[in-house]
Design an enzyme around this catalytic site. Sequence first.
Site, PDB file in Angstrom:
ATOM      1  N   CYS A  35      34.807 -20.841   7.046  1.00  0.00           N
ATOM      2  CA  CYS A  35      36.005 -20.066   7.380  1.00  0.00           C
ATOM      3  C   CYS A  35      36.276 -20.114   8.879  1.00  0.00           C
ATOM      4  CB  CYS A  35      35.856 -18.619   6.903  1.00  0.00           C
ATOM      5  SG  CYS A  35      37.295 -17.595   7.291  1.00  0.00           S
ATOM      6  N   CYS A  54      37.614 -16.894  10.371  1.00  0.00           N
ATOM      7  CA  CYS A  54      36.604 -15.852  10.602  1.00  0.00           C
ATOM      8  C   CYS A  54      35.724 -16.194  11.800  1.00  0.00           C
ATOM      9  CB  CYS A  54      35.680 -15.708   9.385  1.00  0.00           C
ATOM     10  SG  CYS A  54      36.494 -15.797   7.799  1.00  0.00           S
ATOM     11  N   ASP A  55      35.320 -17.446  11.926  1.00  0.00           N
ATOM     12  CA  ASP A  55      34.219 -17.780  12.840  1.00  0.00           C
ATOM     13  C   ASP A  55      34.610 -18.648  14.026  1.00  0.00           C
ATOM     14  OD1 ASP A  55      32.501 -16.361  11.183  1.00  0.00           O
ATOM     15  OD2 ASP A  55      32.147 -18.088   9.906  1.00  0.00           O
TER      16      ASP A  55
END
Length: 323
Positions: free
Chosen positions: A140, A143-144
Amino acid sequence: MPKEPERRRTRLAIVGSGPAGLTAALYSARANLAPLVLGGVPSGGQLMLTTDVENYPGFPEGIQGPELIDRFRAQAARFGAEFLDDNVVRVDLTRRPFRLETGTRGTIEADAVIVATGANARWLNLPSEQRLRGHGVSACATCDGFFFKEKDLAAIGGGDSAMEEALFLTKFARHVTVIHRRGELRASRIMQERAKAHPKISFKFDTEVVEVLGTDTVEGLRLRDRRTGTLSELKVQGLFLAIGHDPASEVFRGALELDAKGYLKTTDITHTSVDGVFAAGDVYDHRYRQAVSAAGLGCMAAIDAERWLAEHPETPAKAPKAA
Ligand code: NAP
């Protein structure tokens, strides 16, 4: 210890315990429906495999994925949601009350059901990749990506997700190498063109990752050229998988309409092909796939289920027909 009842009746069963299922549980508990959450084993969904979550609103310092799930769960329990952490192994949605058979905890009879079983990111399933998940290996970028400022990264895949992830990662990374197993991309023309035109993105075609290098964090990738079999190494500090997702809908196959990729088909956002069965989160949303969007969809499914239940009084349970 009292024996677990074989059959249990509830107005609303929620299948799944990620952000969608737990938000549906919170809203329906606050509507006095005392929902029963069939959480699955392991419960909690993809956030349980995530470390720092920095894009969930309300947590300016960030929060660990499992802690966020614990908080969702405690909030739903506070208003009367009940939890049964077991897998649903069979369903009968042909008559009401609907029947959900669990692995070890008997059958649940429910007047309405919310399906929030989520989707799982695909992985290469290399031992080195699994060992470094959360330590430089991610599925992701949204997200990261933020954790990889000025790093050299690799994104795997040839579809729209891989192009989107690579483009997103350029906001932080020094360079992104897209690694694809074939000689041509399957992404839409516009996404391909955007990625190909980006000065920070380069491509390696006909190439597969055979090992992720590094002990505690990602230090590089061992690659194999699929045409020649030649091995090489690429120095990167992060690996982002974008090779698709699989919705966790198998148990509903034949009971609910699914699309060609197995995502639940819905109308009017949350309504599945069976009246009284609602969907929430990544099991039908393959577009946004965020904890916050799944939570929002869980809220919508709970409100729709509550309205539906208000119009459909409790269905008397019929004794099963003799064989
Ligand atoms: P996808 O279109 O199924 O692409 C998956 C990619 O991963 C393919 O290139 C595939 O290779 C590769 N792949 C699969 N398994 C692999 C493995 N084991 N090892 C190496 N490579 C592997 O999935 P997606 O990109 O997630 O897109 C899903 C859907 O969402 C699509 O319909 C897409 O158009 C849509 N989407 C749209 C947008 C947008 O419009 N902005 C953004 C994201 C997603 P092959 O090509 O060789 O099969």
